[in-house]
Each structure stands twice: as C-alpha cells, then as structure tokens.
Design a protein around this motif. Structure first.
Motif, PDB file in Angstrom:
ATOM      1  N   TYR A 201       0.819  -1.200   0.000  1.00  0.00           N
ATOM      2  CA  TYR A 201       0.000   0.000   0.000  1.00  0.00           C
ATOM      3  C   TYR A 201       0.857   1.256   0.000  1.00  0.00           C
ATOM      4  O   TYR A 201       0.443   2.299  -0.498  1.00  0.00           O
ATOM      5  CB  TYR A 201      -0.930   0.024   1.225  1.00  0.00           C
ATOM      6  N   SER A 202       2.066   1.182   0.557  1.00  0.00           N
ATOM      7  CA  SER A 202       2.877   2.382   0.712  1.00  0.00           C
ATOM      8  C   SER A 202       3.729   2.679  -0.516  1.00  0.00           C
ATOM      9  O   SER A 202       4.052   3.832  -0.773  1.00  0.00           O
ATOM     10  CB  SER A 202       3.785   2.261   1.941  1.00  0.00           C
ATOM     11  N   ILE A 203       4.118   1.654  -1.273  1.00  0.00           N
ATOM     12  CA  ILE A 203       4.934   1.906  -2.466  1.00  0.00           C
ATOM     13  C   ILE A 203       4.587   0.868  -3.529  1.00  0.00           C
ATOM     14  O   ILE A 203       4.434  -0.311  -3.232  1.00  0.00           O
ATOM     15  CB  ILE A 203       6.440   1.897  -2.118  1.00  0.00           C
ATOM     16  N   ARG A 204       4.439   1.327  -4.762  1.00  0.00           N
ATOM     17  CA  ARG A 204       4.014   0.452  -5.857  1.00  0.00           C
ATOM     18  C   ARG A 204       5.029   0.495  -6.993  1.00  0.00           C
ATOM     19  O   ARG A 204       5.777   1.452  -7.150  1.00  0.00           O
ATOM     20  CB  ARG A 204       2.658   0.910  -6.405  1.00  0.00           C
ATOM     21  N   GLN A 205       5.001  -0.541  -7.805  1.00  0.00           N
ATOM     22  CA  GLN A 205       5.723  -0.577  -9.070  1.00  0.00           C
ATOM     23  C   GLN A 205       4.739  -0.980 -10.169  1.00  0.00           C
ATOM     24  O   GLN A 205       3.617  -1.403  -9.890  1.00  0.00           O
ATOM     25  CB  GLN A 205       6.883  -1.583  -9.023  1.00  0.00           C
ATOM     26  N   ILE A 206       5.199  -0.867 -11.417  1.00  0.00           N
ATOM     27  CA  ILE A 206       4.376  -1.321 -12.536  1.00  0.00           C
ATOM     28  C   ILE A 206       5.149  -2.364 -13.318  1.00  0.00           C
ATOM     29  O   ILE A 206       6.389  -2.363 -13.354  1.00  0.00           O
ATOM     30  CB  ILE A 206       3.925  -0.168 -13.457  1.00  0.00           C
ATOM     31  N   GLY A 207       4.411  -3.289 -13.916  1.00  0.00           N
ATOM     32  CA  GLY A 207       5.013  -4.353 -14.689  1.00  0.00           C
ATOM     33  C   GLY A 207       4.222  -4.603 -15.969  1.00  0.00           C
ATOM     34  O   GLY A 207       3.093  -4.128 -16.131  1.00  0.00           O
ATOM     35  N   LEU A 208       4.827  -5.353 -16.877  1.00  0.00           N
ATOM     36  CA  LEU A 208       4.221  -5.679 -18.167  1.00  0.00           C
ATOM     37  C   LEU A 208       4.186  -7.198 -18.289  1.00  0.00           C
ATOM     38  O   LEU A 208       5.201  -7.876 -18.119  1.00  0.00           O
ATOM     39  CB  LEU A 208       5.045  -5.059 -19.293  1.00  0.00           C
ATOM     40  N   GLY A 228      -0.909   4.090 -11.285  1.00  0.00           N
ATOM     41  CA  GLY A 228      -1.813   4.549 -12.339  1.00  0.00           C
ATOM     42  C   GLY A 228      -1.296   4.389 -13.747  1.00  0.00           C
ATOM     43  O   GLY A 228      -1.391   5.328 -14.544  1.00  0.00           O
ATOM     44  N   PRO A 229      -0.746   3.209 -14.125  1.00  0.00           N
ATOM     45  CA  PRO A 229      -0.228   3.052 -15.487  1.00  0.00           C
ATOM     46  C   PRO A 229      -1.349   3.016 -16.518  1.00  0.00           C
ATOM     47  O   PRO A 229      -2.464   2.568 -16.240  1.00  0.00           O
ATOM     48  CB  PRO A 229       0.507   1.713 -15.432  1.00  0.00           C
ATOM     49  N   SER A 230      -1.042   3.497 -17.714  1.00  0.00           N
ATOM     50  CA  SER A 230      -2.038   3.534 -18.787  1.00  0.00           C
ATOM     51  C   SER A 230      -1.319   3.508 -20.128  1.00  0.00           C
ATOM     52  O   SER A 230      -0.169   3.948 -20.239  1.00  0.00           O
ATOM     53  CB  SER A 230      -2.895   4.801 -18.665  1.00  0.00           C
ATOM     54  N   TRP A 231      -2.013   2.961 -21.155  1.00  0.00           N
ATOM     55  CA  TRP A 231      -1.484   2.956 -22.521  1.00  0.00           C
ATOM     56  C   TRP A 231      -1.975   4.194 -23.264  1.00  0.00           C
ATOM     57  O   TRP A 231      -3.153   4.527 -23.228  1.00  0.00           O
ATOM     58  CB  TRP A 231      -1.976   1.739 -23.286  1.00  0.00           C
ATOM     59  N   SER A 232      -1.071   4.854 -23.982  1.00  0.00           N
ATOM     60  CA  SER A 232      -1.489   5.913 -24.897  1.00  0.00           C
ATOM     61  C   SER A 232      -1.911   5.263 -26.212  1.00  0.00           C
ATOM     62  O   SER A 232      -1.555   4.109 -26.480  1.00  0.00           O
ATOM     63  CB  SER A 232      -0.345   6.894 -25.144  1.00  0.00           C
ATOM     64  N   PRO A 233      -2.659   5.983 -27.064  1.00  0.00           N
ATOM     65  CA  PRO A 233      -3.055   5.394 -28.356  1.00  0.00           C
ATOM     66  C   PRO A 233      -1.861   4.987 -29.216  1.00  0.00           C
ATOM     67  O   PRO A 233      -1.973   4.093 -30.051  1.00  0.00           O
ATOM     68  CB  PRO A 233      -3.858   6.523 -29.021  1.00  0.00           C
ATOM     69  N   GLU A 234      -0.694   5.643 -29.005  1.00  0.00           N
ATOM     70  CA  GLU A 234       0.492   5.332 -29.799  1.00  0.00           C
ATOM     71  C   GLU A 234       1.274   4.145 -29.250  1.00  0.00           C
ATOM     72  O   GLU A 234       2.306   3.752 -29.797  1.00  0.00           O
ATOM     73  CB  GLU A 234       1.423   6.552 -29.860  1.00  0.00           C
ATOM     74  N   GLY A 235       0.796   3.560 -28.124  1.00  0.00           N
ATOM     75  CA  GLY A 235       1.496   2.419 -27.556  1.00  0.00           C
ATOM     76  C   GLY A 235       2.564   2.780 -26.550  1.00  0.00           C
ATOM     77  O   GLY A 235       3.363   1.926 -26.150  1.00  0.00           O
ATOM     78  N   GLU A 236       2.601   4.049 -26.128  1.00  0.00           N
ATOM     79  CA  GLU A 236       3.487   4.431 -25.045  1.00  0.00           C
ATOM     80  C   GLU A 236       2.801   4.138 -23.708  1.00  0.00           C
ATOM     81  O   GLU A 236       1.575   4.054 -23.618  1.00  0.00           O
ATOM     82  CB  GLU A 236       3.826   5.923 -25.116  1.00  0.00           C
ATOM     83  N   ILE A 237       3.607   3.988 -22.665  1.00  0.00           N
ATOM     84  CA  ILE A 237       3.095   3.742 -21.316  1.00  0.00           C
ATOM     85  C   ILE A 237       3.329   4.982 -20.470  1.00  0.00           C
ATOM     86  O   ILE A 237       4.421   5.573 -20.503  1.00  0.00           O
ATOM     87  CB  ILE A 237       3.810   2.530 -20.684  1.00  0.00           C
ATOM     88  N   SER A 252       9.632  -1.289 -23.885  1.00  0.00           N
ATOM     89  CA  SER A 252      10.965  -1.825 -23.612  1.00  0.00           C
ATOM     90  C   SER A 252      11.527  -1.295 -22.298  1.00  0.00           C
ATOM     91  O   SER A 252      12.540  -1.805 -21.801  1.00  0.00           O
ATOM     92  CB  SER A 252      11.921  -1.458 -24.745  1.00  0.00           C
ATOM     93  N   GLY A 253      10.888  -0.260 -21.749  1.00  0.00           N
ATOM     94  CA  GLY A 253      11.383   0.365 -20.529  1.00  0.00           C
ATOM     95  C   GLY A 253      12.144   1.651 -20.775  1.00  0.00           C
ATOM     96  O   GLY A 253      12.517   2.349 -19.819  1.00  0.00           O
TER      97      GLY A 253
END
Length: 561
Positions: A201-208, A228-237, A252-253
């Motif tokens: 709850y205190s710290i998060r990461q994002i993964g694919l 709060g990760p999200s995809w843009s229409p161009e495929g960016e994160i 790719s990171g």
C-alpha cells in the motif's frame, strides 16, 4: 448548478477524446455530467437515482455504465446510461456491484460483486450480457478490477497474491503470475501486453505481462513509487512517479519524457480515478487528490496541462505550513507540517492531526486542518513512517510495525509541542481520519494521560482490518490474537480516558456500526465522554458531509480542550 463544494467520484474520457463524463456529489445530490474537452464547457447533466461512483464508456461511445450507492437498501447498483436516460441494470439489497468494464464489442460487462460490505469477503467475478440482461458468475476473485482480454473471450482478474485468467467458454482458469508481492492490480491491455500494478500500500511498481508467454517484465525502479499506469493510443506507457511527475516510456522500458504534475498534492491513481487516455488522439485526463479538479494533458505539440473542471473556489488558496522535524525519545527524526499561529498567545492550544493512508501525507488543502487553523488552533501534522514524500525508505512500513513504529512517531509530537512551542499539556488534542483515526485511537488508549480530547473520523478500530489491507491473504494469520489485540483500540477501549468524538458512516466497511456502538456503550458505562455521530447514508470518508464533520470537530474540541 455546479456547486464549488462538489466532489468528483468517477470520470471517463470518451473514446474519441472529445468529452468527459463525470459523477459528482454535493450533499445527497448526485449528478452525471458531460464536459466538452476542447472548450471546457458543460454539455449537459442528469440527476442520478443513486450516489454515483465509477463511470465507463462503451467502446463505440454511445453508452455509459455507472455504479452507485443506494443507501436505502445498502447496495451498490449498476446503471446503463443512453440518450433515453438511465436504466437500472442490477439492484439487489445487500449486493455491491463495483468496477464495471466493457468487452471489446460493447455487448457485455465484467464486474466484481460483493455480498455484504466490500472488503469483508472475496467478490464474485461476474459478466453481464446486455442483450439478455443475464448475470453470470465466472469465478471468485480478490476485489480488483476485472478486465476482458483483447479477444473478449477471457477475463483477467486478481486472486491474491497473483493475476489469473478465466476462459469464459470453458471456465478453465490459469494463474498468470507467481508473484510474492502483496497486491496486484490488472490495469489495461494493449494487444497481447497487460499493464499491471503491484507492491504494498505504501509503495508500488508497474510491470508488463505478455499474455502469450506469461513473461513478466518490471518497468519501474523498486525505489520509486509508480502508480496509475495507462497505454497511450500510440502504444506508449504513462504512469505517476512519486506523486510528482507524469512519466512516459516505451514497452521496452526506455524512458521518453517526464513532466511535473500541476497539483502539489499529486493526483488520484485508483482504478476509476487514475489517469485515462482517449482511444484516439493524444489526450490524457487526471484528477487531483481532493477530487475537485480535472486536468487535461496534451502531449503535442509540447506537453501541456490545462485545467478542465474546477469545483474548488479560486479564493481558497492552499494553507501555508512550516516544514519541521522533531525527534522521538531515541533521537529518531520525524518530518511534519506545522500550521497556524506560532507566536505568543494568551490561549495556546494545539491538535496533532494524523493523516490517513498510511501511504499518504497531509494535504495543504485539507478542510479539517483549515477549519482548525481558522479557529485559532495550532496544528501539528506528522508524516509518520509509511507516509509518502520523504523517500522510499521512509515510505516502507512492514506490517509487523504498524500500530507501533508509526504510533510512536505520532505520539512524539506531544513533547515537541510542550517543550519547544510552549503549548500547555492539558490543551493538546489528537484527531485523525481513516488509518490516522486508528493511530489517534491507539494514542488515546495507550497514552491516555497525554490528551485533553480526541477524535476519530471514520477511523479503524481493529488491527485485523489494518493487516488485511496490508496483505489480504497472509497478514492476519501471521500474528497471534494477543499481538493483534495489543494493537487494536477496540480491545483496549477501557484504557481510554479523554473525551472522544467519533464520526462514522453506516456503510463503512473498515469498521462496522456495531463496533462503533459497542465502543459508545462501553465508554458510557465507564462514565467517559463519547460523542458518536453515525451518518446513515454514507460510507468511508463521509465525503458528502465534509462541512458538517468540520463543524462537529470544532464544536467538540472547543468544549473539551
């Protein structure tokens, strides 16, 4: 029509990026409104028969689905919004339908269904066919947002401690991750790639996650908070980093860009209030943590934020605070904010104000702090260990230290007020909300001689609930009953001496009304002052009663402190 005191409970950017639908509440009134993105003009509004929460567009942009609380039958209903008005799709007493999502064809919905208050049991993961109006249980999950795969034939969901997928035809289930983190949230798919959020709850990461190979690739650093990760229409994160920046990167990171957020207190990152991209066009919408402003982010021609909706009065500026540090008995330093008059005064009085979370920090726009400061109180707001904004090490608070390490951080503010600021010991109160209410109640029971009065605003009474929130499947069983009771205000209530105010919602799932009433009966029987206000049509946070809560807090503290 759009009162400055309204709060935003859910929003959704239309697939074409031209309008935003949002649910707002003012008192008992709930509206669903549409705003034009280009001009910021209100298009139309309709009053909802329920207290609106999450809202989601159909893939073709012709319909909306909205969840909302119906206090009369203690349920959360599901509504379908079309040009003909609102239709109740699902409504059953005691049933809570949350987090509705669409399949790619726009013919079915997926949702989590709780029987009883949310978080008291694991929900059923359901699908709802619009044509037949048929609700079908697919499996049992862990309370997070269910997601259709891009083909629409499978459903992704969280069952602690891993991500799972269920085939909607064969009902076969497959575990996608073997993750040892405490929380995982599937966010959104782009082709065969699933973005998910994990951590504490205190710290998060994002993964694919690759849905074909089931390979998991971490995208954010372990020492950075990423939400709060999200995809843009161009495929960016994109994601929110440390509640200070919006970051863009490739799958790719590779990091592409980073821009500072327009809000000093950060933005919301929960499932239906997290930043959202339109399916078309480079437009992203974000909501501030006070749920009063919507911001539009456009990447082209240069990254720019534009305020789209504002319910906060322009005349109300953020509070001014002094950033200080104080030490506990061992010399350990605790960061804090100090609000209000600090010079010589005939009537010195102070409140230690404990924020919720614990993965949070005191807001410079907190209405309760403002009310206290305006009434002449000095307010010390400690950022106890587990709070954000002071680096990844400070943000870490292991479950076994909750109710102990953070409690000492808070209580150590008392001698600071007495010895350094000259506040009389008998003029110091303590108050907090949610997890901060839990710490305030622990301080009142374990250090009863320190306080002139105390207040719990939708606070948590049982350490078992705290540990469930920290690690849903493991935490409670790790600790003995005696250990949990030693950190539960409910089990130590007879030690409480100071007058105490309790403000609580009847539909709050973190602590029940029965627990609150039990506390009142016990304290009243011991001759102690216990002022309880239960709001019959409200849940956790009492958002529709912000001003009422501020007034009752002030009135109570004036009487006893």
């Amino acid at each position: 029509m759009f009162e400055e005191t309204a709060q935003i409970y859910g929003f959704a950017l239309s697939p074409d990026g031209k309008s935003v639908a949002l649910t707002t509440r003012t008192g008992k009134r709930s509206l669903l409104s549409w705003v034009e993105v280009e001009s910021g003009q209100w298009i139309k509004s309709m009053e909802l028969p329920v207290a609106g929460q999450a809202v989601s567009w159909s893939p073709d942009g012709t319909m909306l689905v909205c969840s909302g609380e119906r206090s009369s039958q203690a349920s959360t209903d599901l509504l379908l919004i079309t040009e003909n008005g609102a239709e109740v799709l699902l409504s059953q007493p005691g049933q809570h339908i949350t987090w509705p999502t669409w399949n790619p064809e726009g013919t079915a919905l997926a949702c989590a269904c709780f029987h009883g208050p949310p978080r008291r049991d694991h929900p059923q993961i359901m699908t709802f066919q619009l044509a037949s109006r048929q609700l079908v249980q697919q499996t049992t999950g862990g309370g997070s947002l269910p997601q259709f795969t891009p083909c629409g034939r499978k459903l992704l969901f969280y069952r602690p401690p891993d991500l799972w997928v269920v085939d909607l035809v064969t009902r076969q289930e497959h575990r996608l991750t073997h993750h040892e983190k405490t929380l995982l949230y599937p966010r959104c798919c782009h082709g065969t790639k699933l973005l998910f959020e994990y951590g504490s709850y205190s710290i998060r990461q994002i993964g694919l996650l690759d849905l074909n190979s089931f390979h998991v690739e971490p995208l954010s650093a372990e020492d950075e908070d990423a939400r709060g990760p999200s995809w843009s229409p161009e495929g960016e994160i994109t994601y929110i980093e440390n509640q200070t920046s919006l970051v863009g990167l490739l799958p790719s990171g590779e990091r592409l860009w980073s821009v500072a957020l327009p809000e000093p207190d950060g933005v919301e990152a929960y499932p239906y209030t997290a930043p959202q991209w339109a399916h078309q066009g480079s437009r992203l919408v974000l909501l501030d943590t006070m749920r009063s402003r919507l911001w539009l982010f456009e990447k082209e021609p240069v990254p720019t934020f534009k305020q789209l909706v504002c319910f906060r009065s322009p005349s109300v500026a953020p509070l001014r605070a002094q950033r200080i540090q104080y030490a506990d008995a061992t010399g350990r330093v605790i960061p804090a904010l100090l609000f209000g008059p600090q010079g010589p005064a005939d009537d010195k009085k102070a409140v230690i104000w404990v924020h919720g979370g614990p993965h949070s920090q005191t807001s410079l726009s907190d209405p309760s702090v403002r009310a206290l400061v305006d009434a002449g109180w000095l307010v010390l707001a400690p950022d106890y260990q587990g709070s954000i904004g002071h680096g990844p090490i400070w943000e870490q608070l292991p479950p076994e230290q909750r109710g102990e390490r953070d409690l000492l951080d808070v209580v150590s503010g008392h001698p600071y007020l007495v010895e350094h600021l000259g506040i009389p010991s008998h003029r110091i109160a303590i108050a907090g909300y949610s997890y901060g209410g839990y710490l305030a109640l622990l301080a009142l029971t374990q250090y009863p001689s320190l306080w002139a009065a105390g207040a719990s605003l939708w606070g948590i009474w049982d350490a078992r609930e705290i540990q469930r929130m920290a690690a849903p499947m493991k935490a409670v069983s790790r600790f003995s009953e005696a250990w949990l009771d030693a950190r539960s205000p409910l089990a130590q209530i007879k030690q409480l001496q100071a007058p105490v105010l309790i403000l609580h919602g009847a539909h709050d799932s973190t602590s029940t009304v029965q627990e609150v009433q039990s506390v009142k009966e016990q304290l009243t029987g011991l001759g102690r002052v216990c002022d309880v206000h239960v709001f019959a049509d409200a849940g956790h946070g009492l958002p529709q009663y912000t001003h009422v809560c501020c007034e009752r807090l002030l009135c109570f503290l004036r009487q006893y402190c």
